[in-house]
Design a protein around this motif. Structure first.
Motif, PDB file in Angstrom:
ATOM      1  N   THR A   6      -9.365  -3.123  51.454  1.00 43.12           N
ATOM      2  CA  THR A   6      -9.298  -4.073  50.347  1.00 43.12           C
ATOM      3  C   THR A   6      -9.551  -3.355  49.029  1.00 43.12           C
ATOM      4  O   THR A   6     -10.451  -2.512  48.932  1.00 43.12           O
ATOM      5  N   ILE A   7      -8.737  -3.687  48.016  1.00 39.07           N
ATOM      6  CA  ILE A   7      -8.936  -3.101  46.692  1.00 39.07           C
ATOM      7  C   ILE A   7      -9.388  -4.183  45.711  1.00 39.07           C
ATOM      8  O   ILE A   7      -9.134  -5.376  45.910  1.00 39.07           O
ATOM      9  N   VAL A   8     -10.073  -3.744  44.660  1.00 35.68           N
ATOM     10  CA  VAL A   8     -10.455  -4.616  43.554  1.00 35.68           C
ATOM     11  C   VAL A   8      -9.697  -4.128  42.323  1.00 35.68           C
ATOM     12  O   VAL A   8      -9.799  -2.962  41.949  1.00 35.68           O
ATOM     13  N   VAL A   9      -8.919  -5.012  41.723  1.00 33.89           N
ATOM     14  CA  VAL A   9      -8.121  -4.669  40.536  1.00 33.89           C
ATOM     15  C   VAL A   9      -8.794  -5.294  39.318  1.00 33.89           C
ATOM     16  O   VAL A   9      -8.868  -6.515  39.193  1.00 33.89           O
ATOM     17  N   ASP A  10      -9.301  -4.446  38.420  1.00 40.06           N
ATOM     18  CA  ASP A  10      -9.990  -4.904  37.213  1.00 40.06           C
ATOM     19  C   ASP A  10      -9.089  -4.789  35.992  1.00 40.06           C
ATOM     20  O   ASP A  10      -8.024  -4.179  36.031  1.00 40.06           O
ATOM     21  N   ASN A  11      -9.601  -5.378  34.896  1.00 37.85           N
ATOM     22  CA  ASN A  11      -8.941  -5.330  33.582  1.00 37.85           C
ATOM     23  C   ASN A  11      -7.642  -6.131  33.565  1.00 37.85           C
ATOM     24  O   ASN A  11      -6.678  -5.770  32.881  1.00 37.85           O
ATOM     25  N   ALA A  70      -2.574   2.192  47.360  1.00 38.92           N
ATOM     26  CA  ALA A  70      -2.527   1.188  46.293  1.00 38.92           C
ATOM     27  C   ALA A  70      -3.394   1.601  45.113  1.00 38.92           C
ATOM     28  O   ALA A  70      -3.034   1.390  43.950  1.00 38.92           O
ATOM     29  N   LYS A  71      -4.544   2.202  45.415  1.00 36.56           N
ATOM     30  CA  LYS A  71      -5.410   2.706  44.330  1.00 36.56           C
ATOM     31  C   LYS A  71      -4.690   3.795  43.548  1.00 36.56           C
ATOM     32  O   LYS A  71      -4.733   3.827  42.310  1.00 36.56           O
ATOM     33  N   GLU A  72      -3.994   4.704  44.261  1.00 40.91           N
ATOM     34  CA  GLU A  72      -3.234   5.774  43.592  1.00 40.91           C
ATOM     35  C   GLU A  72      -2.154   5.184  42.687  1.00 40.91           C
ATOM     36  O   GLU A  72      -1.966   5.622  41.559  1.00 40.91           O
ATOM     37  N   ILE A  73      -1.446   4.192  43.199  1.00 40.25           N
ATOM     38  CA  ILE A  73      -0.327   3.606  42.461  1.00 40.25           C
ATOM     39  C   ILE A  73      -0.808   2.844  41.235  1.00 40.25           C
ATOM     40  O   ILE A  73      -0.242   2.965  40.137  1.00 40.25           O
ATOM     41  N   GLY A  74      -1.879   2.042  41.408  1.00 38.80           N
ATOM     42  CA  GLY A  74      -2.262   1.094  40.360  1.00 38.80           C
ATOM     43  C   GLY A  74      -3.270   1.579  39.355  1.00 38.80           C
ATOM     44  O   GLY A  74      -3.270   1.146  38.200  1.00 38.80           O
ATOM     45  N   ASN A  75      -4.165   2.491  39.752  1.00 35.98           N
ATOM     46  CA  ASN A  75      -5.241   2.890  38.842  1.00 35.98           C
ATOM     47  C   ASN A  75      -4.673   3.621  37.625  1.00 35.98           C
ATOM     48  O   ASN A  75      -3.968   4.610  37.753  1.00 35.98           O
ATOM     49  N   SER A  82      -2.118  -4.456  26.130  1.00 36.66           N
ATOM     50  CA  SER A  82      -3.575  -4.588  26.014  1.00 36.66           C
ATOM     51  C   SER A  82      -4.335  -4.330  27.312  1.00 36.66           C
ATOM     52  O   SER A  82      -5.563  -4.349  27.309  1.00 36.66           O
ATOM     53  N   HIS A  83      -3.644  -4.110  28.416  1.00 36.27           N
ATOM     54  CA  HIS A  83      -4.336  -4.045  29.706  1.00 36.27           C
ATOM     55  C   HIS A  83      -3.864  -2.846  30.535  1.00 36.27           C
ATOM     56  O   HIS A  83      -2.692  -2.764  30.903  1.00 36.27           O
ATOM     57  N   VAL A  84      -4.801  -1.939  30.801  1.00 41.61           N
ATOM     58  CA  VAL A  84      -4.578  -0.812  31.706  1.00 41.61           C
ATOM     59  C   VAL A  84      -5.425  -1.048  32.949  1.00 41.61           C
ATOM     60  O   VAL A  84      -6.646  -1.214  32.851  1.00 41.61           O
ATOM     61  N   LEU A  85      -4.792  -1.082  34.121  1.00 42.58           N
ATOM     62  CA  LEU A  85      -5.478  -1.479  35.350  1.00 42.58           C
ATOM     63  C   LEU A  85      -6.511  -0.446  35.781  1.00 42.58           C
ATOM     64  O   LEU A  85      -6.303   0.757  35.649  1.00 42.58           O
ATOM     65  N   VAL A  86      -7.610  -0.945  36.325  1.00 41.78           N
ATOM     66  CA  VAL A  86      -8.640  -0.110  36.954  1.00 41.78           C
ATOM     67  C   VAL A  86      -8.768  -0.581  38.401  1.00 41.78           C
ATOM     68  O   VAL A  86      -9.059  -1.761  38.645  1.00 41.78           O
ATOM     69  N   VAL A  87      -8.523   0.307  39.356  1.00 35.28           N
ATOM     70  CA  VAL A  87      -8.474  -0.078  40.772  1.00 35.28           C
ATOM     71  C   VAL A  87      -9.519   0.715  41.551  1.00 35.28           C
ATOM     72  O   VAL A  87      -9.622   1.938  41.401  1.00 35.28           O
ATOM     73  N   ASN A  88     -10.285   0.009  42.402  1.00 27.19           N
ATOM     74  CA  ASN A  88     -11.269   0.641  43.278  1.00 27.19           C
ATOM     75  C   ASN A  88     -11.148   0.078  44.691  1.00 27.19           C
ATOM     76  O   ASN A  88     -10.686  -1.052  44.885  1.00 27.19           O
ATOM     77  N   ILE A  89     -11.559   0.888  45.665  1.00 25.45           N
ATOM     78  CA  ILE A  89     -11.675   0.401  47.049  1.00 25.45           C
ATOM     79  C   ILE A  89     -12.949  -0.443  47.134  1.00 25.45           C
ATOM     80  O   ILE A  89     -14.004  -0.044  46.643  1.00 25.45           O
ATOM     81  N   PHE A  90     -12.862  -1.621  47.766  1.00 27.43           N
ATOM     82  CA  PHE A  90     -14.006  -2.535  47.799  1.00 27.43           C
ATOM     83  C   PHE A  90     -15.230  -1.886  48.468  1.00 27.43           C
ATOM     84  O   PHE A  90     -16.369  -2.107  48.051  1.00 27.43           O
ATOM     85  N   ASP A  91     -15.001  -1.082  49.493  1.00 25.13           N
ATOM     86  CA  ASP A  91     -16.112  -0.405  50.177  1.00 25.13           C
ATOM     87  C   ASP A  91     -16.917   0.497  49.244  1.00 25.13           C
ATOM     88  O   ASP A  91     -18.106   0.739  49.473  1.00 25.13           O
ATOM     89  N   ASP A  92     -16.269   1.022  48.194  1.00 20.84           N
ATOM     90  CA  ASP A  92     -16.969   1.929  47.283  1.00 20.84           C
ATOM     91  C   ASP A  92     -18.138   1.253  46.579  1.00 20.84           C
ATOM     92  O   ASP A  92     -19.149   1.885  46.289  1.00 20.84           O
TER      93      ASP A  92
END
Length: 369
Positions: A6-11, A70-75, A82-92
């Motif tokens: 699972t990933i978390v997509v911020d911003n 997905a983290k590689e693609i989206g981060n 106005s929005h640049v995505l920040v992506v992390n793995i939920f486990d982190d």
């Protein structure tokens, strides 16, 4: 297996409920390139006080490998101005929470000096190095411009290969992509590309750029395609007309792809050159075109022109008969012109200064790169 899938997509933009579906379709288009999003595997939290989204979402895949991709693609991807995505793995997040509040010094281990892999940086003559492949040998040279000869620093005989997650080979009407861990063909089938003649990997992302020449006497245009691996989705395509030759060059950070296109003029007697510049990290991968006129560019003449793009003027002209490739060094101070095994004679390379002065020549039989 926890939440490694699972990933978390911020911003993300803060939006009202009526815009959920439109925003989700944009996010899904970006992150579906990594794999299939699980059914019910998307959640965008809502602030109960404002009934607006909270600026982040969760996306669940079937495997941790897809989440990592997905983290590689989206981060760092630009969603809009106005929005640049920040992506992390939920486990982190759980791993970060377990970091103790009190600092304790790490155990000090006795120092054992290893091989200095940056030894070349301390060269007393401040020379750069370059690597060549000829025959079955790979050789590293000092670029000794003052002595007007290269100096051999290292030589090894080996077969080569990509130390990466995937590797690929070009076959008849197919590109076969394999995983390096298992040497197995992705999805147990090759990517079908009618009449593809060349491809090259992005240096940072699992993206292949491929070239297909004109067919049907010019009725079907040539094209350059960007394909994402492992899903084999086509990210972008550009049709090209009246093409005599095409070469593709990736920027070292994988943010840009330059496609050098040599086109026939209407008379078919001369060619002109354009550069199709793909902005890989921007939304929908926009393309800019830079066109240059070719002077005296016929056959194997090897006519060279050193051009100052700031002053818009020619600095120098030169010749390298049958030249097949031109490569700038990473500092921008030197340029190599090359005759590879594409031709059976004159194999080797010339080293020039940035302003067009020929420094030295090296002839090498069976020269590859």
């Amino acid at each position: 297996m926890g939440y490694a899938n699972t990933i978390v997509v911020d911003n993300l933009p803060v939006i009202p409920p009526e815009k959920f579906e439109k925003r989700w379709s944009v996010i899904r288009k970006i992150f579906s390139h990594a794999g299939v999003i699980k059914e019910g595997g998307f959640w965008m939290p809502v602030n109960p006080d404002t009934n607006m989204t909270s600026g982040y979402c969760f996306i669940e895949y079937n495997t941790p490998q897809e989440a990592a991709l997905a983290k590689e693609i989206g981060n760092g991807r630009k969603l809009d101005k106005s929005h640049v995505l920040v992506v992390n793995i939920f486990d982190d997040f759980e791993r970060y929470m377990k970091v103790p509040d009190e600092w304790t010094p790490a155990e000090t281990k006795p120092y054992t000096p290893g091989e200095n892999l940056q030894k070349w940086i301390t060269d007393e003559k401040a020379r750069d190095q370059f690597v060549i492949c000829a025959g079955t040998y790979t050789e590293v040279y000092w670029n000794d411009a003052r002595q007007l000869v290269p100096e051999l620093a290292y030589q090894k005989r080996w077969g080569g290969g990509r130390d990466d997650k995937y590797f690929a080979r070009l076959g008849k009407n197919i590109i076969s992509v394999y995983e390096t861990d298992t040497f197995s063909l992705i999805d147990k089938k090759s990517l079908k590309v009618e009449s593809a003649v060349d491809f090259c990997w992005s240096p940072t992302d699992p993206i292949i750029a491929l070239f297909v020449p004109e067919m049907g006497g010019g009725n079907q245009p040539a094209r350059v395609c960007l394909v994402h691996i492992p899903g084999k989705e086509e990210l972008r395509q550009k049709n090209l007309f009246s093409v005599s030759d095409c070469k593709m060059y990736w920027q070292n950070k994988g943010e840009y792809l330059a496609v050098q296109v040599d086109r026939y003029t209407k008379s078919k007697k001369t060619t002109c050159t354009s550069f199709e510049l793909f902005r890989i990290k921007e939304r929908d991968i926009p393309i800019e075109v830079l066109e240059l006129d070719n002077k005296n560019a016929k056959g194997f003449s090897g006519k060279l022109e050193f051009y100052n793009v700031d002053e818009l003027e020619t600095m120098a002209r030169g010749d390298h008969f049958m030249v097949s490739d031109i490569i700038w060094d990473s500092t921008g101070r030197y340029v190599a012109t090359v005759v590879t095994l594409v031709y059976e004679m004159e194999n080797g390379f010339y080293i020039w200064s940035l302003n067009g002065k020929l420094l030295y020549k090296v002839l090498k039989d069976h020269f590859f790169q």
